[in-house]
Design a protein around this motif. Sequence first.
Motif, PDB file in Angstrom:
ATOM      1  N   TYR A  45     -31.752 -33.847  28.845  1.00 38.56           N
ATOM      2  CA  TYR A  45     -32.063 -33.857  27.573  1.00 38.56           C
ATOM      3  C   TYR A  45     -32.059 -32.194  27.390  1.00 38.56           C
ATOM      4  CZ  TYR A  45     -33.692 -38.649  27.281  1.00 38.56           C
ATOM      5  OH  TYR A  45     -33.631 -39.921  27.156  1.00 38.56           O
ATOM      6  N   LEU A  46     -31.685 -31.883  25.963  1.00 36.37           N
ATOM      7  CA  LEU A  46     -31.723 -30.387  25.639  1.00 36.37           C
ATOM      8  C   LEU A  46     -32.006 -30.111  24.361  1.00 36.37           C
ATOM      9  CD1 LEU A  46     -31.118 -27.575  26.792  1.00 36.37           C
ATOM     10  CD2 LEU A  46     -28.503 -27.971  26.015  1.00 36.37           C
ATOM     11  N   ILE A  47     -33.085 -29.226  24.345  1.00 35.16           N
ATOM     12  CA  ILE A  47     -33.797 -29.141  22.734  1.00 35.16           C
ATOM     13  C   ILE A  47     -33.459 -27.516  22.531  1.00 35.16           C
ATOM     14  CG2 ILE A  47     -36.030 -28.914  21.418  1.00 35.16           C
ATOM     15  CD1 ILE A  47     -36.822 -31.073  22.838  1.00 35.16           C
ATOM     16  N   HIS A  48     -33.151 -27.119  21.344  1.00 32.74           N
ATOM     17  CA  HIS A  48     -32.943 -25.913  20.873  1.00 32.74           C
ATOM     18  C   HIS A  48     -33.697 -25.719  19.628  1.00 32.74           C
ATOM     19  CE1 HIS A  48     -29.165 -26.061  23.297  1.00 32.74           C
ATOM     20  NE2 HIS A  48     -28.958 -24.828  23.127  1.00 32.74           N
ATOM     21  N   THR A  49     -34.449 -24.533  19.410  1.00 31.12           N
ATOM     22  CA  THR A  49     -35.048 -24.469  18.205  1.00 31.12           C
ATOM     23  C   THR A  49     -34.659 -23.042  17.628  1.00 31.12           C
ATOM     24  OG1 THR A  49     -37.006 -25.588  18.849  1.00 31.12           O
ATOM     25  CG2 THR A  49     -37.213 -23.798  17.142  1.00 31.12           C
ATOM     26  N   VAL A  50     -34.269 -23.016  16.561  1.00 32.51           N
ATOM     27  CA  VAL A  50     -33.649 -21.792  15.945  1.00 32.51           C
ATOM     28  C   VAL A  50     -34.638 -20.877  15.166  1.00 32.51           C
ATOM     29  CG1 VAL A  50     -31.941 -20.905  14.007  1.00 32.51           C
ATOM     30  CG2 VAL A  50     -31.556 -23.081  15.265  1.00 32.51           C
ATOM     31  N   PHE A  51     -34.761 -19.509  15.514  1.00 31.66           N
ATOM     32  CA  PHE A  51     -35.677 -18.827  14.912  1.00 31.66           C
ATOM     33  C   PHE A  51     -35.159 -17.884  13.915  1.00 31.66           C
ATOM     34  CE2 PHE A  51     -36.944 -18.499  19.785  1.00 31.66           C
ATOM     35  CZ  PHE A  51     -37.925 -19.693  19.820  1.00 31.66           C
ATOM     36  N   GLY A  69     -36.307 -22.490  11.855  1.00 32.44           N
ATOM     37  CA  GLY A  69     -37.532 -23.489  11.659  1.00 32.44           C
ATOM     38  C   GLY A  69     -36.594 -24.749  11.995  1.00 32.44           C
ATOM     39  N   ASP A  70     -35.354 -25.044  12.373  1.00 35.54           N
ATOM     40  CA  ASP A  70     -34.759 -26.297  12.779  1.00 35.54           C
ATOM     41  C   ASP A  70     -34.571 -26.398  14.213  1.00 35.54           C
ATOM     42  OD1 ASP A  70     -34.506 -27.101  10.053  1.00 35.54           O
ATOM     43  OD2 ASP A  70     -32.347 -26.200   9.923  1.00 35.54           O
ATOM     44  N   TRP A  90     -26.988 -17.408  15.153  1.00 34.57           N
ATOM     45  CA  TRP A  90     -28.414 -17.954  15.181  1.00 34.57           C
ATOM     46  C   TRP A  90     -29.131 -17.216  16.509  1.00 34.57           C
ATOM     47  CZ3 TRP A  90     -27.168 -23.751  15.262  1.00 34.57           C
ATOM     48  CH2 TRP A  90     -26.247 -24.088  16.310  1.00 34.57           C
ATOM     49  N   HIS A  91     -30.405 -17.001  16.453  1.00 35.14           N
ATOM     50  CA  HIS A  91     -31.262 -16.708  17.682  1.00 35.14           C
ATOM     51  C   HIS A  91     -31.850 -17.709  18.078  1.00 35.14           C
ATOM     52  CE1 HIS A  91     -34.802 -14.172  18.872  1.00 35.14           C
ATOM     53  NE2 HIS A  91     -34.465 -14.830  20.008  1.00 35.14           N
ATOM     54  N   TYR A  92     -32.117 -18.340  19.007  1.00 31.29           N
ATOM     55  CA  TYR A  92     -32.732 -19.783  19.411  1.00 31.29           C
ATOM     56  C   TYR A  92     -33.221 -19.637  20.966  1.00 31.29           C
ATOM     57  CZ  TYR A  92     -27.871 -21.148  21.278  1.00 31.29           C
ATOM     58  OH  TYR A  92     -26.652 -20.934  21.737  1.00 31.29           O
ATOM     59  N   SER A 125     -44.994 -20.083  16.173  1.00 35.19           N
ATOM     60  CA  SER A 125     -45.740 -20.705  17.011  1.00 35.19           C
ATOM     61  C   SER A 125     -44.955 -21.658  18.028  1.00 35.19           C
ATOM     62  CB  SER A 125     -46.692 -21.948  16.227  1.00 35.19           C
ATOM     63  OG  SER A 125     -45.800 -22.791  15.477  1.00 35.19           O
ATOM     64  N   ILE A 126     -43.491 -22.018  17.557  1.00 37.08           N
ATOM     65  CA  ILE A 126     -42.668 -22.716  18.498  1.00 37.08           C
ATOM     66  C   ILE A 126     -42.320 -21.773  19.518  1.00 37.08           C
ATOM     67  CG2 ILE A 126     -40.607 -23.855  18.664  1.00 37.08           C
ATOM     68  CD1 ILE A 126     -42.428 -25.752  17.459  1.00 37.08           C
ATOM     69  N   ARG A 127     -41.835 -20.450  19.174  1.00 36.94           N
ATOM     70  CA  ARG A 127     -41.343 -19.584  20.196  1.00 36.94           C
ATOM     71  C   ARG A 127     -42.463 -19.375  21.257  1.00 36.94           C
ATOM     72  NH1 ARG A 127     -38.865 -13.671  18.548  1.00 36.94           N
ATOM     73  NH2 ARG A 127     -37.914 -13.136  20.452  1.00 36.94           N
ATOM     74  N   HIS A 128     -43.880 -19.402  20.718  1.00 38.90           N
ATOM     75  CA  HIS A 128     -44.893 -19.245  21.506  1.00 38.90           C
ATOM     76  C   HIS A 128     -44.830 -20.232  22.905  1.00 38.90           C
ATOM     77  CE1 HIS A 128     -49.194 -18.967  23.057  1.00 38.90           C
ATOM     78  NE2 HIS A 128     -49.309 -20.126  22.796  1.00 38.90           N
ATOM     79  N   TYR A 129     -44.507 -21.484  22.630  1.00 38.99           N
ATOM     80  CA  TYR A 129     -44.597 -22.524  23.571  1.00 38.99           C
ATOM     81  C   TYR A 129     -43.128 -22.254  24.423  1.00 38.99           C
ATOM     82  CZ  TYR A 129     -48.033 -24.928  20.735  1.00 38.99           C
ATOM     83  OH  TYR A 129     -49.115 -25.338  19.856  1.00 38.99           O
TER      84      TYR A 129
END
Length: 282
Positions: A45-51, A69-70, A90-92, A125-129
């Motif tokens: 599994y691989l999760i990406h969050t876009v900042f 936020g996605d 993007w920056h993620y 907050s997501i970036r914090h994790y």
Amino acid sequence: MTLYHSYFDLALNTHHTDSELSILFSGEGKPDPEHKQGPVVHDYYLIHTVFAGEGVFEMRGRTYTCKAGDTFIIFPGELFTYIADRDKPWHYAWVGFTGRKAGTLLESIGASAQQAVISGAPPRSIRHYYRHIRRSFQHSAFPQLEDLEAEGWLRLLLRELGRANASRITERAEAATDIERQVAQAIRYLELQYTQAVSIEQLARNLGYHRTYLCKMFKQSTGLSPMQYLFNIRMERAKQLLQTSMTIDQVASSVGFNDALFFSKQFRKWSGKAPSAYRKEL
């Protein structure tokens, strides 16, 4: 990889385990314009969050335009592609992981291969994790503790994504019928109480249902009566315990049988072998 990023940071887990949830790696980066991954398949599994910025993610024949936020989620065995925007790349941050409960945990936050993007999570907050996950891997003298710490931060990350995806989770919950929820309640009770003496009357009373109604809806849903289902839980658990050094008496009492002889008869009826013969074959 850094050749295609203006910023790139990666942390690896040196103590990856075959557990319920275990991280392989985590990173953060700013890819160059039109930087592309895929089409390719992963076995994790691989999760990406876009900042910041934008990009496009494709999987299962669906195309998602992702922005700040996605979060897009890649599932094992699924062909995917993602590419950074030409004008606003993007920056993620990302985290790759495996685990016996990984799929179940993602399902619990409303994510699936068909619905692989979660929107609305606050980037800060997501970036914090993600940062805490990477900082967990400091290559100390105790990598097994680093793995444990990182798993905790990943669970918190999934919780935050679940909060952002609450509406989808609610829709799924409402789609489940009352009977499905009631049967799930009964199954959970049996899974937790199989070591105790359990009767239909007690089960129905604890769940607030009439005995006849409970038996009828349980069998409609599972094909078994509650007591047959409980019996299977006990026998499957007994198989596991027979692989240990526990005595037959201890195994019997651990799966809800006060009489070891009666347990042995029931195990033989279920498996075709006496507990001692089953253990000897192992």
